[in-house]
Enzyme design. Structure first.
Site, PDB file in Angstrom:
ATOM      1  N   LEU A   1      -5.804   2.014   8.044  1.00  0.00           N
ATOM      2  CA  LEU A   1      -6.310   2.524   6.773  1.00  0.00           C
ATOM      3  C   LEU A   1      -5.325   2.234   5.648  1.00  0.00           C
ATOM      4  O   LEU A   1      -5.731   1.948   4.516  1.00  0.00           O
ATOM      5  CB  LEU A   1      -6.591   4.026   6.883  1.00  0.00           C
ATOM      6  N   LYS A   2      -4.028   2.292   5.939  1.00  0.00           N
ATOM      7  CA  LYS A   2      -3.024   1.998   4.911  1.00  0.00           C
ATOM      8  C   LYS A   2      -3.169   0.567   4.405  1.00  0.00           C
ATOM      9  O   LYS A   2      -2.989   0.297   3.211  1.00  0.00           O
ATOM     10  CB  LYS A   2      -1.620   2.222   5.484  1.00  0.00           C
ATOM     11  N   LEU A   3      -3.499  -0.359   5.283  1.00  0.00           N
ATOM     12  CA  LEU A   3      -3.695  -1.742   4.840  1.00  0.00           C
ATOM     13  C   LEU A   3      -4.863  -1.836   3.858  1.00  0.00           C
ATOM     14  O   LEU A   3      -4.769  -2.538   2.842  1.00  0.00           O
ATOM     15  CB  LEU A   3      -3.944  -2.655   6.041  1.00  0.00           C
TER      16      LEU A   3
ATOM     17  N   THR B   1       5.218   1.335   6.478  1.00  0.00           N
ATOM     18  CA  THR B   1       4.050   0.461   6.514  1.00  0.00           C
ATOM     19  C   THR B   1       4.353  -0.722   7.425  1.00  0.00           C
ATOM     20  O   THR B   1       5.206  -1.559   7.102  1.00  0.00           O
ATOM     21  CB  THR B   1       3.688  -0.034   5.103  1.00  0.00           C
TER      22      THR B   1
END
Length: 286
Positions: free
Chosen positions: A169-171, A95
């Site tokens: 999108l991970k955030l 991340t």
């Protein structure tokens, strides 16, 4: 489907589980970790444990990074400059945020790597079980080269666009995870403050539209005061900072996440550095 040779860099809580599943799938695997002792147990699973990054990536078709942040990924990759196979795929699962993904895209280009930005949803348990959800992004013509690896580490892969889209999108996903954890802690604390057994809050949600496995897992951990790290507090603060930076850079005021981030920092400053983000509940209970 062609079976690639894989190098996995970073065998911490997430990387070790990923490595075991890759090896179990019969994929040739080399592993490296800054602390070699943490990687050595993976030899029992069939992985070749390497003493240097250069040794690990030499001849590898796919290089996976599961490290701490963009700078640690860049430093690790640069240690192996000149040792990568021509056109090898960088499957970057750390991340790293918006700017970090852009930073690593440039590094990959400099090193002659094809960059697939592919952070994962899931913690230590799903990593060990091969049940991660991969938020993958990058060139379409490279995707079939990592199919076997993605099948080994995850239950599902969502392709979301060009390199960097996965990190964005991970955030958003981690903003939800952190905010939900904070909300569960708040409701348990409020239930207690109102003179009730806080377990009643979880019982009230059970089986209804607001129920979720995550709520039960984190809520149960809070009530049992069992904070073994699946998603560590330090990682939670690091990710919260990436989310806050991205949100404010796009004229969004992330007020909920800011509050949860501040709580996590208070818990960290109280000395609970080796605990899960569920320990945000300590901000209410001491």
């Amino acid at each position: 489907m062609t079976t690639p040779t894989v190098a996995l860099l970073g065998t911490g809580a997430m990387g070790a589980g990923m490595a075991r599943n890759i090896a179990a799938a019969g994929i040739p695997l080399r592993v490296w970790n800054r602390s070699t002792d943490r990687a050595r147990p993976l030899a029992e699973s069939g992985a070749k444990v390497c003493d240097s990054v250069a040794e690990a990536v030499d001849g590898a078709d796919v290089v996976i990074t599961m490290l701490w942040d963009a700078d640690s990924v860049e430093q690790t990759l640069r240690e192996a400059a000149g040792s990568f196979a021509a056109g090898a795929v960088l499957l970057q699962t750390t991340t790293v945020g918006v700017d970090g993904a852009a930073q690593l895209d440039k590094v990959a280009a400099e090193l002659g790597l094809v960059h697939l930005d592919a952070p994962v949803l899931g913690t230590k348990g799903p990593a060990e079980q091969g049940n991660l959800v991969v938020l993958a992004s990058g060139p379409e013509d490279a995707r079939d080269r990592v199919d076997a690896v993605l099948e080994a580490i995850g239950s599902r892969t969502l392709w979301v666009g060009g390199a960097g889209a996965g990190s964005r999108l991970k955030l958003a996903a981690n903003a939800f995870v952190l905010s939900l954890t904070g909300a569960v802690a708040q409701s348990l604390a409020l239930t207690r403050a109102l003179g009730l057994d806080p377990q009643l809050f979880l019982d009230a949600l059970a089986g209804g539209p607001l129920d979720a496995p995550y709520v039960r897992i984190k809520g149960g951990a809070m009530l049992a005061e069992q904070y073994a790290p699946a998603f560590g507090i330090e990682g939670g603060v690091k990710d919260a900072d990436l989310i806050l930076e991205a949100a404010r850079g796009n004229d969004l005021d992330p007020v909920v996440l800011q509050a949860v981030r501040d709580q996590l920092v208070r818990v960290l400053e109280a000395g609970h550095t080796d605990e899960d983000i569920a320990a945000v509940y300590r901000d209410y209970t001491g």
